[in-house]
Design a protein around this motif. Structure first.
Motif, short mmCIF file in Angstrom:
data_model
loop_
_atom_site.label_atom_id
_atom_site.label_comp_id
_atom_site.label_asym_id
_atom_site.label_seq_id
_atom_site.Cartn_x
_atom_site.Cartn_y
_atom_site.Cartn_z
N ILE A 1 0.96 -1.14 0.08
CA ILE A 1 0.02 -0.02 0.04
C ILE A 1 0.80 1.32 0.03
O ILE A 1 1.87 1.28 1.05
CB ILE A 1 -0.78 0.06 1.32
CG1 ILE A 1 -1.51 -1.26 1.63
CG2 ILE A 1 -1.79 1.15 1.37
CD1 ILE A 1 -2.76 -1.77 0.52
N LEU A 2 0.71 2.07 -0.91
CA LEU A 2 1.44 3.51 -1.10
C LEU A 2 0.48 4.31 -0.36
O LEU A 2 -0.56 4.71 -0.59
CB LEU A 2 1.60 3.89 -2.56
CG LEU A 2 2.36 5.27 -2.46
CD1 LEU A 2 3.98 4.95 -2.22
CD2 LEU A 2 2.12 5.85 -4.11
N VAL B 1 3.53 -1.15 3.75
CA VAL B 1 3.29 0.30 3.62
C VAL B 1 4.45 1.14 3.34
O VAL B 1 5.50 1.16 3.83
CB VAL B 1 2.70 0.82 5.19
CG1 VAL B 1 2.03 2.33 4.87
CG2 VAL B 1 1.49 -0.03 5.59
N LEU B 2 4.41 1.76 2.13
CA LEU B 2 5.33 2.72 1.65
C LEU B 2 4.58 4.03 1.71
O LEU B 2 3.90 4.47 1.25
CB LEU B 2 5.42 2.32 -0.03
CG LEU B 2 5.89 1.07 -0.22
CD1 LEU B 2 5.85 1.15 -1.96
CD2 LEU B 2 7.14 0.80 0.16
N LEU C 1 9.68 11.00 10.97
CA LEU C 1 10.37 9.81 11.90
C LEU C 1 9.23 8.80 12.42
O LEU C 1 9.58 7.62 12.39
CB LEU C 1 11.07 10.34 13.10
CG LEU C 1 12.14 9.52 13.78
CD1 LEU C 1 13.13 8.76 13.03
CD2 LEU C 1 12.64 10.18 14.90
N SER C 2 8.27 9.39 12.81
CA SER C 2 7.16 8.54 13.49
C SER C 2 6.60 7.59 12.38
O SER C 2 6.14 6.41 12.70
CB SER C 2 6.13 9.14 14.40
OG SER C 2 5.82 10.48 13.70
N LEU C 3 6.41 8.30 11.28
CA LEU C 3 5.66 7.63 10.03
C LEU C 3 6.57 6.42 9.65
O LEU C 3 6.12 5.15 9.31
CB LEU C 3 5.50 8.40 8.91
CG LEU C 3 4.52 7.90 8.07
CD1 LEU C 3 2.99 7.59 8.66
CD2 LEU C 3 4.20 9.15 6.85
N SER C 4 7.86 6.50 9.47
CA SER C 4 8.83 5.60 9.25
C SER C 4 9.10 4.68 9.96
O SER C 4 9.12 3.34 9.86
CB SER C 4 10.24 6.28 8.65
OG SER C 4 10.95 6.85 9.61
N ALA C 5 8.86 4.91 11.39
CA ALA C 5 9.30 4.02 12.34
C ALA C 5 7.94 2.95 12.32
O ALA C 5 8.13 1.72 12.46
CB ALA C 5 9.18 4.48 13.94
N GLU D 1 9.63 1.51 6.84
CA GLU D 1 10.16 1.96 5.56
C GLU D 1 10.59 3.47 5.61
O GLU D 1 10.17 4.28 6.24
CB GLU D 1 9.22 2.03 4.39
CG GLU D 1 8.25 0.41 4.26
CD GLU D 1 9.11 -0.37 3.43
OE1 GLU D 1 9.99 0.20 2.72
OE2 GLU D 1 8.88 -1.80 3.58
N LYS D 2 11.44 3.90 4.61
CA LYS D 2 12.00 5.27 4.50
C LYS D 2 10.49 6.09 4.10
O LYS D 2 9.71 5.67 3.42
CB LYS D 2 12.90 5.24 3.38
CG LYS D 2 13.33 6.71 3.11
CD LYS D 2 14.62 6.62 2.09
CE LYS D 2 14.96 7.91 1.47
NZ LYS D 2 14.90 9.17 2.45
#
Ligand code: CTP
Length: 399
Positions: free
Chosen positions: A10-11, A37-38, A52-56, A60-61
């Motif tokens: 899922i993008l 999830v990208l 940072l919270s989203l990638s954690a 994913e980056k």
């Protein structure tokens, strides 16, 4: 539900709205359900959640810019938009919706949306006035016409203290909408004809006979049938509702227009006649009736054609004909009689004595040749999903 999302990519585009923090919960649920999830965060989105919270949470980056050369080397935005099984925009702000509807490519999010042929699900969240504004509704209708699934926001109190539609739907509802994107399409190859809304019968060029039908139930049914893969022709009376995704809409005014549009839409496999057709029409005056001291003009009424009965007895009758019955008393008996009289297979009977018109919920019974089932009080959307699933089961031969 989880199995449908399991193994999918899922993008997730997170827009800049107060509801952006709920996207973090969505990421958690998607990963729990086995999805990859990208995440993409718009520039305004970074003001509400940190990369940072989203990638954690995504593991994913997070991509935020169109101009990240390192990303362009690893995975350019074109590939990124195509690597996914589904693109989810959550929250979809008024601005993101507007730019996507216009085909803009002025940041990473809109460029991804323009460069892809992957299905897109938008989850709007914004102030009630912004959502109800004609410009936003026009943009949503454009996106739906382009095949984007745009969820309807929830009603309720907003972060800004105002009340009405605009709240981000519950994460559970978003997860269900995502799962539906990967769900089976049992009605693929079937054509469904749906009527919805009222009809307006002119008295003179400025006046008409009408009724309180909002069209919500019929529109929801058209959308539910389309989401199961049916090709849907929605013949709509005068209502102010956006078209559901993937539906061909024919707007009509009078009962006779509606009948002609239904005839023109045949052949169909399924007909669901939800419209509250005006039973009578007047002999419309060519000029506006004036209060010019003359006695009150008598209103000559003529009975309108019964569209459902016409379809039920048609030489090209659809294999499954479903009617609605609005009753204030003797619900089941009246609906059963209507089923036979109008040549329908099923009647969805609802009690209109307690203010169904314009409301979001509906208490219905399904009346078939074998009896009546009480479906209880449900949201109109849920009635639509239940009916569409029931129709799919009917065509699968297992009912
Ligand atoms: N219907 C129709 N054409 C009409 C009237 C009704 O297609 N001219 C359809 C509606 O779309 C609905 C069903 O008939 O599926 C029942 O409508 P309803 O208003 O409950 O019934 P009526 O036929 O108007 O009967 P009555 O008013 O006597 O209850």
């Amino acid at each position: 539900m989880r199995t449908l999302v399991h193994g999918k990519t899922i993008l997730l585009i997170v827009g800049g709205g107060i509801a952006a923090f709920k996207a973090l919960e969505l990421v958690r649920e998607l990963r729990r359900a086995g999805a990859r999830v990208l995440p993409v965060l718009t520039e305004n989105g970074t003001r509400f959640v940190t990369p940072l919270s989203l990638s954690a949470l995504a593991g994913e980056k997070v991509r935020t810019s169109l101009w990240d050369l390192e990303d362009e080397a690893a995975m350019g935005h074109i590939q990124l938009s195509r690597a996914a099984d589904l693109i989810v925009v959550c929250p979809a702000t008024a601005s993101l919706i507007q730019r996507a509807a216009a085909g803009a490519a002025d940041d990473l999010a809109t460029t991804l949306l323009l460069a892809t042929d992957t299905p897109v699900l938008m989850v709007p969240a914004m102030n009630v006035r912004m959502w109800l504004h004609a410009a936003t509704q026009r943009n949503v209708a454009t996106l739906r016409g382009d095949g984007v699934t745009v969820m309807t926001p929830d009603d309720g109190e907003m972060a800004c203290g105002e009340f009405g539609p605009g709240r981000l739907p519950d994460v559970a509802a978003i997860m269900a909408a995502i799962a539906a994107q990967f769900g089976p399409k049992p009605l693929l190859g079937r054509h469904a004809l749906v009527t919805a809304g009222p009809t307006h019968e002119p008295i003179d060029p400025v006046r008409f006979i009408g009724n309180h039908s909002s069209g919500k139930q019929g529109f929801a049914i058209a959308g539910a049938l389309a989401s199961l893969g049916a090709r849907v022709t929605l013949v709509a009376g005068p209502v102010h509702l956006p078209s559901p995704a993937g539906v061909t809409r024919v707007d009509v005014m009078t009962a006779r227009d509606m009948q002609a549009a239904c005839e023109a839409a045949l052949p169909a496999d399924i007909a669901v006649m939800v419209a509250a057709v005006a039973d009578w029409r007047a002999d419309a005056a060519a000029r506006k009736l004036k209060k010019d001291g003359q006695p009150l003009p008598p209103l000559q009424l003529t009975e309108n054609p019964d569209i459902l009965a016409g379809i039920g007895q048609h030489t090209r009758r659809p294999a499954l004909v479903v009617g609605f019955a609005a009753e204030t008393h003797d619900l089941i008996a009246n609906a059963a009689a209507k089923r036979v009289k109008k040549g329908a297979d099923w009647i969805v009977a609802n009690n209109v004595s307690d203010g169904v018109f314009g409301a979001d919920s509906n208490h219905v019974h399904l009346v078939t040749a074998t009896g009546a089932e009480d479906w209880g009080a449900q949201a109109k959307q849920a009635v639509a999903t239940t009916l569409a699933n029931r129709i799919a089961v009917h065509f699968s031969g297992s009912a």
